[in-house]
Write an enzyme that holds these catalytic residues in place. Structure first.
Site, PDB file in Angstrom:
ATOM      1  N   ASN A 220       0.846  -1.191   0.000  1.00  0.00           N
ATOM      2  CA  ASN A 220       0.000   0.000   0.000  1.00  0.00           C
ATOM      3  C   ASN A 220       0.879   1.237   0.000  1.00  0.00           C
ATOM      4  O   ASN A 220       1.920   1.280   0.640  1.00  0.00           O
ATOM      5  CB  ASN A 220      -0.898   0.006   1.234  1.00  0.00           C
ATOM      6  CG  ASN A 220      -1.959  -1.076   1.181  1.00  0.00           C
ATOM      7  OD1 ASN A 220      -2.585  -1.276   0.137  1.00  0.00           O
ATOM      8  ND2 ASN A 220      -2.149  -1.789   2.272  1.00  0.00           N
TER       9      ASN A 220
ATOM     10  N   HIS B  33       6.535  -1.277   3.366  1.00  0.00           N
ATOM     11  CA  HIS B  33       6.446  -2.706   3.676  1.00  0.00           C
ATOM     12  C   HIS B  33       5.702  -3.420   2.557  1.00  0.00           C
ATOM     13  O   HIS B  33       4.847  -2.842   1.886  1.00  0.00           O
ATOM     14  CB  HIS B  33       5.741  -2.957   5.011  1.00  0.00           C
ATOM     15  CG  HIS B  33       4.430  -2.235   5.165  1.00  0.00           C
ATOM     16  ND1 HIS B  33       4.346  -0.892   5.450  1.00  0.00           N
ATOM     17  CD2 HIS B  33       3.144  -2.680   5.061  1.00  0.00           C
ATOM     18  CE1 HIS B  33       3.070  -0.533   5.533  1.00  0.00           C
ATOM     19  NE2 HIS B  33       2.325  -1.599   5.278  1.00  0.00           N
TER      20      HIS B  33
ATOM     21  N   HIS C  15       3.346  -6.804   2.015  1.00  0.00           N
ATOM     22  CA  HIS C  15       2.592  -7.890   2.630  1.00  0.00           C
ATOM     23  C   HIS C  15       2.794  -9.153   1.792  1.00  0.00           C
ATOM     24  O   HIS C  15       2.738  -9.099   0.550  1.00  0.00           O
ATOM     25  CB  HIS C  15       1.093  -7.585   2.618  1.00  0.00           C
ATOM     26  CG  HIS C  15       0.681  -6.369   3.400  1.00  0.00           C
ATOM     27  ND1 HIS C  15       0.045  -6.437   4.622  1.00  0.00           N
ATOM     28  CD2 HIS C  15       0.797  -5.042   3.118  1.00  0.00           C
ATOM     29  CE1 HIS C  15      -0.224  -5.210   5.069  1.00  0.00           C
ATOM     30  NE2 HIS C  15       0.230  -4.348   4.162  1.00  0.00           N
TER      31      HIS C  15
HETATM   32  P1  5GP Z   1      -0.740  -1.095   5.750  1.00  0.00           P
HETATM   33  O1  5GP Z   1      -2.205  -0.821   5.849  1.00  0.00           O
HETATM   34  O2  5GP Z   1       0.096   0.066   6.242  1.00  0.00           O
HETATM   35  O3  5GP Z   1      -0.314  -1.587   4.395  1.00  0.00           O
HETATM   36  O4  5GP Z   1      -0.446  -2.324   6.701  1.00  0.00           O
HETATM   37  C1  5GP Z   1       0.037  -2.215   8.000  1.00  0.00           C
HETATM   38  C2  5GP Z   1      -0.027  -3.580   8.624  1.00  0.00           C
HETATM   39  O5  5GP Z   1       0.731  -3.542   9.825  1.00  0.00           O
HETATM   40  C3  5GP Z   1      -1.443  -4.024   9.005  1.00  0.00           C
HETATM   41  O6  5GP Z   1      -1.741  -5.244   8.330  1.00  0.00           O
HETATM   42  C4  5GP Z   1      -1.372  -4.206  10.528  1.00  0.00           C
HETATM   43  O7  5GP Z   1      -2.103  -5.308  10.982  1.00  0.00           O
HETATM   44  C5  5GP Z   1       0.124  -4.371  10.777  1.00  0.00           C
HETATM   45  N1  5GP Z   1       0.576  -3.917  12.073  1.00  0.00           N
HETATM   46  C6  5GP Z   1       0.280  -2.732  12.680  1.00  0.00           C
HETATM   47  N2  5GP Z   1       0.904  -2.653  13.870  1.00  0.00           N
HETATM   48  C7  5GP Z   1       1.614  -3.796  14.019  1.00  0.00           C
HETATM   49  C8  5GP Z   1       2.469  -4.291  15.049  1.00  0.00           C
HETATM   50  O8  5GP Z   1       2.707  -3.657  16.096  1.00  0.00           O
HETATM   51  N3  5GP Z   1       3.030  -5.517  14.849  1.00  0.00           N
HETATM   52  C9  5GP Z   1       2.799  -6.240  13.718  1.00  0.00           C
HETATM   53  N4  5GP Z   1       3.412  -7.436  13.629  1.00  0.00           N
HETATM   54  N5  5GP Z   1       1.995  -5.809  12.726  1.00  0.00           N
HETATM   55  C10 5GP Z   1       1.414  -4.603  12.869  1.00  0.00           C
END
Ligand code: 5GP
Length: 124
Positions: free
Chosen positions: A97, A110, A112
């Protein structure tokens, strides 16, 4: 403003804190360029996040600002994670994202890695 149009890198974001060891993670892989760990709120049986060790807000920031060896090292690490987890036979999905329309929550680039069941088509 970062090169992404997002705010400048925030050293207090949760992935920066994980990289500094201030917050625990369930690590699955680490090398000089990347750290991979299980997502805290998995959306598939396998949901791993791969992050670069450098401070980049988003894919746009990383792909514009990172030196070639960091870009190559990071994406090699993504491949290594998938191999190490045994995902290649059945397949997996990579997703990154970037910015508001994507709902990027954490402002550290990051990727996924989703796997472990048929994932359907692209977007819901
Ligand atoms: P985004 O929406 O930014 O692409 O994804 C962020 C991801 O980070 C989400 O899937 C969320 O569940 C994960 N996430 C947020 N905080 C933490 C954390 O403290 N530890 C881990 N392992 N994942 C996290």
């Amino acid at each position: 403003m970062a090169v992404t149009g997002l705010p400048p890198y925030d050293e207090t974001n949760v992935f920066a804190r994980i990289l500094r060891g201030e917050i625990p993670c369930k690590k699955v892989y680490e090398d000089a360029y990347a750290l991979a760990f299980h997502d805290i709120n998995p959306q598939a049986p396998v949901h791993v996040l791969v992050i670069p060790k450098g401070a980049y807000v988003s894919s746009a920031d990383f792909l514009q600002a990172a030196p070639d060896h960091e870009v190559a090292g990071f994406f090699r690490a993504v491949g290594a994670v998938a191999r190490q987890l045994g995902l290649e036979a059945k397949g997996y999905r990579l997703l990154a994202n970037m910015g508001p329309d994507s709902n990027q929550e954490v402002p550290h680039f990051h990727v996924h890695v989703f796997a472990g069941r048929p994932l359907g088509r692209m977007l819901p």
